[in-house]
Enzyme design. Sequence first.
Site, mmCIF file in Angstrom:
data_model
loop_
_atom_site.group_PDB
_atom_site.id
_atom_site.type_symbol
_atom_site.label_atom_id
_atom_site.label_comp_id
_atom_site.label_asym_id
_atom_site.label_seq_id
_atom_site.Cartn_x
_atom_site.Cartn_y
_atom_site.Cartn_z
ATOM 1 N N HIS A 100 0.825 -1.228 0.000
ATOM 2 C CA HIS A 100 0.000 0.000 0.000
ATOM 3 C C HIS A 100 0.853 1.270 0.000
ATOM 4 O O HIS A 100 0.333 2.360 -0.262
ATOM 5 C CB HIS A 100 -0.931 0.036 1.213
ATOM 6 C CG HIS A 100 -2.002 -1.003 1.194
ATOM 7 N ND1 HIS A 100 -2.985 -1.047 0.222
ATOM 8 C CD2 HIS A 100 -2.253 -2.069 2.014
ATOM 9 C CE1 HIS A 100 -3.786 -2.080 0.448
ATOM 10 N NE2 HIS A 100 -3.353 -2.719 1.527
ATOM 11 N N ASP B 77 -4.727 -12.789 3.172
ATOM 12 C CA ASP B 77 -5.996 -12.277 3.714
ATOM 13 C C ASP B 77 -7.175 -12.650 2.820
ATOM 14 O O ASP B 77 -8.310 -12.251 3.074
ATOM 15 C CB ASP B 77 -5.949 -10.762 3.999
ATOM 16 C CG ASP B 77 -5.019 -9.990 3.098
ATOM 17 O OD1 ASP B 77 -4.608 -10.521 2.050
ATOM 18 O OD2 ASP B 77 -4.716 -8.826 3.429
#
Length: 348
Positions: free
Chosen positions: A165, A290
């Site tokens: 990110h 995830d």
Amino acid sequence: MVPSILVQTVYSDLHHLHRPSQELINGRFEPAHERPERAALVLERIEAVGLGAVRGPTPHDAEAILRVHSPRYVEFLQTAWDEWTKARGNWDALPLSWPNRGFRQVEPDHIDGRLSYFSFDAATAINAGTWEAARTAVDVALTGADLIRGGETAAFALCRPPGHHAARDLLGGYCYLNNAAIAAQSLLDAGSGRLAIVDIDYHHGNGTQSIFYDRSDVLYVSLHGDPRQEYPFFSGYGDETGAGAGEGFNLNLPLPWGTGFPEWEEAFARGSRRVNDFGPDVVIVSLGVDTYKACPMGHFLLDTPDYLAIGSTLADLGRPMLFVLEGGYALEAIGANVVNVLAGFEGG
Ligand code: SP5
Ligand code: ZN
């Protein structure tokens, strides 16, 4: 059966220095999901199943970081904790407001303003050891890149904090320095011609995409939760295909909440075909788990054995491969899920 290839792991205990206490999520502060146990559990599993050797990182100079991140941003990360404790106190630093639509894009003087200027969420705290941990995670990734450059077929950079990110001058999504992007750039600088980053974390790697968006020497392929529904919301749409010389070298494959392995695999096959057409010298895998059905952060339905199949499909690409750890927050399964990707690669 004796595995044909052993995946070496690069790991450092220094990630423990980064221990954020809380994050803003679901309208309140919760204990941070991105915590030291994550890396400890992955390491434990690697040692339990006997993958390739585990080794420490070698130090690399800051030059490699500055090939990806701006000097102002790196200086900010290095000094933020000292400035914050002087202004506020001995608790985690978090930003407060962001230069959104219509706001001035200028770096303020005060630490509160600078934290906001260099971030895009309030889930990514800075504490006393954050810089050293993030800096070490880069060394871990760069050491993994060195192993590939030295002729290894594959290596695993057990990075923490994660990186995908983080953009050129933005932290967020638990990420500070973009480990995968820095490793990619270091490989290009050392002579690789073209390189693909395959991002299988549940979230879109907005940072990695933005860093290479206008370039044709790095193909970015990402499978992730559809930004219409899922964080980071403002990046990851299918029509983001690259800009300028980079047009056609960014492939986003957003998938809806509830995606199970059959649909995920179908999108993965599309991404893999694109990688094959591109013909990279090296593939970097931004490895997040995830996507796991019980991950508190995700809404996909992958199960532990599915990660073996993913590893084996990655092996079919037949390229030198650097795995870089990103997200995954189901502590009971993070070790098995990550190691299954690596074991699936070894067996594939
Ligand atoms: C590296 C990485 O995986 N970063 C992820 C950052 C996610 N930040 C929080 C997003 C909030 C999503 N909604 C929470 C759903 C909880 N049930
Ligand atoms: Zn993620």
